[in-house]
Design a protein around this motif. Structure first.
Motif, PDB file in Angstrom:
ATOM      1  N   SER A  35      36.838   1.690   6.533  1.00 59.11           N
ATOM      2  CA  SER A  35      37.512   3.057   6.313  1.00 59.11           C
ATOM      3  C   SER A  35      38.879   3.288   7.107  1.00 59.11           C
ATOM      4  N   ILE A  36      39.781   3.947   6.698  1.00 58.30           N
ATOM      5  CA  ILE A  36      40.971   3.986   7.437  1.00 58.30           C
ATOM      6  C   ILE A  36      41.743   5.441   7.755  1.00 58.30           C
ATOM      7  N   THR A  37      42.151   5.830   8.527  1.00 54.52           N
ATOM      8  CA  THR A  37      43.009   7.063   8.784  1.00 54.52           C
ATOM      9  C   THR A  37      44.451   6.544   9.163  1.00 54.52           C
ATOM     10  N   ILE A  38      45.328   7.156   8.225  1.00 55.60           N
ATOM     11  CA  ILE A  38      46.721   6.744   8.294  1.00 55.60           C
ATOM     12  C   ILE A  38      47.385   8.184   9.016  1.00 55.60           C
ATOM     13  N   LEU A  39      48.056   7.851  10.016  1.00 50.53           N
ATOM     14  CA  LEU A  39      48.713   8.780  10.869  1.00 50.53           C
ATOM     15  C   LEU A  39      50.256   8.899  10.580  1.00 50.53           C
ATOM     16  N   ILE A  40      50.680   9.903   9.885  1.00 51.69           N
ATOM     17  CA  ILE A  40      52.098   9.963   9.219  1.00 51.69           C
ATOM     18  C   ILE A  40      52.894  10.951  10.050  1.00 51.69           C
ATOM     19  N   MET A  41      53.954  10.027  10.742  1.00 44.65           N
ATOM     20  CA  MET A  41      54.827  10.704  11.435  1.00 44.65           C
ATOM     21  C   MET A  41      56.025  11.567  10.607  1.00 44.65           C
ATOM     22  N   TYR A  52      56.174  11.544  -1.520  1.00 50.63           N
ATOM     23  CA  TYR A  52      55.351  10.505  -1.892  1.00 50.63           C
ATOM     24  C   TYR A  52      54.049  10.557  -1.549  1.00 50.63           C
ATOM     25  N   THR A  53      53.743  11.246  -0.052  1.00 48.77           N
ATOM     26  CA  THR A  53      52.445  11.243   0.455  1.00 48.77           C
ATOM     27  C   THR A  53      51.608  12.434  -0.361  1.00 48.77           C
ATOM     28  N   ARG A  64      37.665   7.088   1.999  1.00 48.59           N
ATOM     29  CA  ARG A  64      37.724   5.928   2.780  1.00 48.59           C
ATOM     30  C   ARG A  64      39.439   5.542   3.372  1.00 48.59           C
ATOM     31  N   ILE A  65      40.093   6.291   2.693  1.00 48.98           N
ATOM     32  CA  ILE A  65      41.600   6.325   3.145  1.00 48.98           C
ATOM     33  C   ILE A  65      41.916   7.771   3.565  1.00 48.98           C
ATOM     34  N   ARG A  66      42.303   8.380   4.552  1.00 46.38           N
ATOM     35  CA  ARG A  66      42.769   9.706   4.925  1.00 46.38           C
ATOM     36  C   ARG A  66      44.163   9.746   5.429  1.00 46.38           C
ATOM     37  N   LEU A  67      44.850  10.634   4.889  1.00 46.68           N
ATOM     38  CA  LEU A  67      45.919  10.701   5.434  1.00 46.68           C
ATOM     39  C   LEU A  67      46.209  11.812   6.457  1.00 46.68           C
ATOM     40  N   VAL A  68      46.768  11.785   7.635  1.00 48.48           N
ATOM     41  CA  VAL A  68      46.791  12.869   8.591  1.00 48.48           C
ATOM     42  C   VAL A  68      48.398  12.958   8.822  1.00 48.48           C
ATOM     43  N   HIS A  69      48.788  14.176   8.349  1.00 49.80           N
ATOM     44  CA  HIS A  69      50.360  14.522   8.804  1.00 49.80           C
ATOM     45  C   HIS A  69      50.433  14.956  10.155  1.00 49.80           C
ATOM     46  N   LEU A  70      51.289  14.300  11.015  1.00 55.43           N
ATOM     47  CA  LEU A  70      51.445  14.944  12.375  1.00 55.43           C
ATOM     48  C   LEU A  70      52.323  15.987  12.429  1.00 55.43           C
ATOM     49  N   PRO A  71      52.425  16.851  13.329  1.00 52.11           N
ATOM     50  CA  PRO A  71      53.595  18.015  13.113  1.00 52.11           C
ATOM     51  C   PRO A  71      54.763  17.241  13.417  1.00 52.11           C
ATOM     52  N   CYS A  72      55.673  18.169  12.774  1.00 50.85           N
ATOM     53  CA  CYS A  72      57.207  17.590  12.975  1.00 50.85           C
ATOM     54  C   CYS A  72      57.681  17.673  14.280  1.00 50.85           C
ATOM     55  N   GLY A 242      50.240 -11.480   2.443  1.00 50.04           N
ATOM     56  CA  GLY A 242      51.569 -10.820   1.389  1.00 50.04           C
ATOM     57  C   GLY A 242      51.413 -11.505   0.096  1.00 50.04           C
ATOM     58  N   PRO A 243      52.181 -11.162  -0.840  1.00 53.85           N
ATOM     59  CA  PRO A 243      52.825 -10.143  -0.856  1.00 53.85           C
ATOM     60  C   PRO A 243      52.086  -8.655  -1.229  1.00 53.85           C
ATOM     61  N   ILE A 244      52.341  -7.787  -0.150  1.00 54.63           N
ATOM     62  CA  ILE A 244      51.858  -6.457  -0.249  1.00 54.63           C
ATOM     63  C   ILE A 244      52.944  -5.743  -1.102  1.00 54.63           C
ATOM     64  N   LEU A 245      52.525  -5.107  -2.124  1.00 58.31           N
ATOM     65  CA  LEU A 245      53.403  -4.570  -3.192  1.00 58.31           C
ATOM     66  C   LEU A 245      53.021  -3.219  -3.862  1.00 58.31           C
ATOM     67  N   ASN A 246      53.783  -2.311  -3.963  1.00 56.23           N
ATOM     68  CA  ASN A 246      53.381  -1.041  -4.589  1.00 56.23           C
ATOM     69  C   ASN A 246      53.799  -1.353  -6.265  1.00 56.23           C
ATOM     70  N   LEU A 247      52.935  -1.770  -7.192  1.00 56.58           N
ATOM     71  CA  LEU A 247      53.411  -2.247  -8.340  1.00 56.58           C
ATOM     72  C   LEU A 247      53.121  -1.090  -9.563  1.00 56.58           C
ATOM     73  N   LYS A 248      52.374   0.014  -8.949  1.00 57.24           N
ATOM     74  CA  LYS A 248      51.436   0.899  -9.958  1.00 57.24           C
ATOM     75  C   LYS A 248      52.596   1.938 -10.627  1.00 57.24           C
ATOM     76  N   GLY A 249      53.672   1.362 -10.917  1.00 54.00           N
ATOM     77  CA  GLY A 249      54.657   2.505 -11.541  1.00 54.00           C
ATOM     78  C   GLY A 249      55.227   3.371 -10.406  1.00 54.00           C
ATOM     79  N   GLU A 250      55.695   4.639 -11.073  1.00 53.67           N
ATOM     80  CA  GLU A 250      56.282   5.546 -10.295  1.00 53.67           C
ATOM     81  C   GLU A 250      55.731   6.014  -9.077  1.00 53.67           C
ATOM     82  N   SER A 251      56.075   5.815  -7.905  1.00 58.74           N
ATOM     83  CA  SER A 251      55.214   6.281  -6.817  1.00 58.74           C
ATOM     84  C   SER A 251      55.741   7.641  -6.202  1.00 58.74           C
TER      85      SER A 251
END
Length: 482
Positions: A35-41, A52-53, A64-72, A242-251
């Protein structure tokens, strides 16, 4: 069953975040223990990243994938040097430590923190990983050849005391182990040619020599020479996945009120196979009016059908992302839209992957960002290289000269850190590149692109080189659990 928790630290910016999120999806899809936590600056200006996020949450397994938004954090949005990104990352360090502390408190006995995976521009986070007693991996969002360049330049500076910035405006050619061909100094990235930014950049190279492994967004069939050179340059274990791509249409949803261009695909459906040249310059790509007019003249004179993603640059001196024009006619030559109504379409933001996948596309005028490069290869579309900033000049050289997969418009075109340039590429030069791109029907270059496209798909398939490499990476990550 105990699960292994990874902390992902992407650099701020769409290109870096997109591929890291796709990497996270690959890992959790492959092994149920991860499982993964993604810290977003946060960038102080990029509302597209926020949108996007916000839509991303629906496309990932939230358990299993959590997005954590960090303070600006407060940073100066006027950019004068290549050190801006380093300052932004450093100012986020306390927030990242707090977020990982909170994570460690919350995961309990069934999940265990096993590693940090960080962008190459976030290597100072290795200190935090050490504090938490876990190893670090770098996720490298560019090519194996560029990783080789970083390591080589750092060795030149450290061992031979070479001042890398002296290559600025030099006609010299460098022997770089990750390339079979000599590398012209004119395609070195601006970040290594500027006194203020070269040292922090090469510090990243120094730090990644000591980490547990490098996950890299490339594949054996694309860069065999470069990948083979890395161990000799002092790289730790390399995992080409790779190639690691986002191919699932509009993101992402449009957020700036510009023209949506919902009829792009319908327009392409009406065109003949391989008849359209697509011009798109990435999330940061835009031109001032004088250059826009030259592109327009080139397109009109070439006679080829075109789909042009034309974006409005931010005000001079303000570091921001390009937006869509409300009325692109304000920067185009008078009457251009009327004269080309039958053969061309000017749009704003483009769903790039969907466009490249369309059979009507016969060529791609691109800034040569690495994500866009991998997309064009995946879909077997030949590129005309027109780099703008970052390592794009280097990528253009790799594509045109080293790999023979692209034609050149202007390989040494360069914007400064404020995204400005005095260079204006003339319509004749652009037209020549477009004609070469579109009129070489059965060229060796087109055949080579199709071959590498097939290799890219085989690499990700079960038993392929990247599939196997991802498996080895997961084994290594899980070995960090006691």
């Amino acid at each position: 069953m105990n699960s292994a928790e990874l902390v992902f630290v992407p650099a701020p910016g769409m290109g870096h975040l997109l591929s890291m999120v796709e990497m996270a999806k690959l890992l959790v899809d492959r092994d149920p223990r991860l499982s993964i936590t993604i810290l977003i600056m946060k960038l102080p200006f990029d509302s597209e990243l926020d949108s996007y996020t916000s839509t991303l949450a629906t496309s990932v397994d939230a358990a299993r994938i959590r997005l954590v938004h960090l303070p600006c954090v407060n940073t100066d949005t006027k950019i004068s040097s290549g050190a801006c990104l380093n300052r932004l990352v450093e100012s986020n360090k306390p927030h990242i430590k707090r977020a990982v502390d909170d994570l460690a408190d919350s995961i309990g006995s069934t999940r265990q923190l096993v590693a940090f995976v960080m962008d190459v521009f976030c290597t100072t986070m290795i200190d935090l990983a050490d504090e938490f007693g876990v190893p670090s991996y770098v996720f490298f969002t560019s090519s194996a050849a560029f990783l080789g360049l970083m390591l080589h330049l750092q060795s030149l500076q450290e061992e031979q005391h070479v001042d890398i910035t002296e290559y600025k405006d030099s006609a010299a050619e460098l022997d770089v182990p990750s390339f079979a061909n000599p590398l012209p100094a004119k395609v070195l990235p601006s970040v290594v040619l500027t006194k203020e930014s070269v040292q922090p950049f090469l510090e990243h190279a120094k730090r990644i020599r000591a980490i547990k492994g490098i996950i890299i967004n490339t594949f054996d069939g694309l860069e065999p020479h470069a990948l083979g050179s890395l161990a000799g340059l002092g790289a730790p274990t390399v995992y080409p996945v790779g190639p690691i791509l986002n191919l699932k249409g509009e993101s992402k949803k449009k957020v700036d009120g510009g023209c949506r261009g919902d009829d792009i695909m319908e327009w392409l459906d009406e065109q003949l196979p391989s008849s359209v040249v697509f011009l798109c310059f990435g999330s940061g790509g835009s031109f001032r009016e004088n250059q826009v007019k030259e592109i327009a003249r080139a397109l009109e004179r070439s006679g080829h059908r075109f789909l042009w993603s034309l974006r409005r640059p931010p005000p001079k001196g303000k570091f921001d992302v390009p937006r869509d024009y409300v009325d692109p006619a304000e920067v185009l030559p008078e009457g251009f839209l009327d004269r080309t109504v039958g053969i061309g379409k000017v749009i704003g933001w483009a769903p790039q992957a969907a466009v490249l996948a369309h059979p009507a596309i016969g060529g791609f005028v691109s800034h040569c960002g690495w994500n866009s490069t991998l997309e064009s290869i995946w879909f077997g579309v030949v590129v005309a290289a027109w780099p703008l900033y970052a390592e794009q000049q280097f990528n253009a050289f790799e594509l045109v000269v080293e790999l023979g997969l692209a034609v050149e418009i202007k390989m040494d075109y360069r914007k400064d850190f404020g995204m400005e340039t005095d260079i204006v590429v003339a319509a004749e030069e652009i037209e020549g590149g477009i004609r070469k791109l579109m009129e070489e029907i059965d060229s060796e270059r087109r055949k080579k692109v199709k071959e590498v496209s097939e290799k890219s798909r085989k690499a990700l398939a079960e038993g392929g080189s990247s599939y196997m490499s991802l498996g080895h990476l997961i084994e290594d990550i899980l070995s960090n659990m006691p």
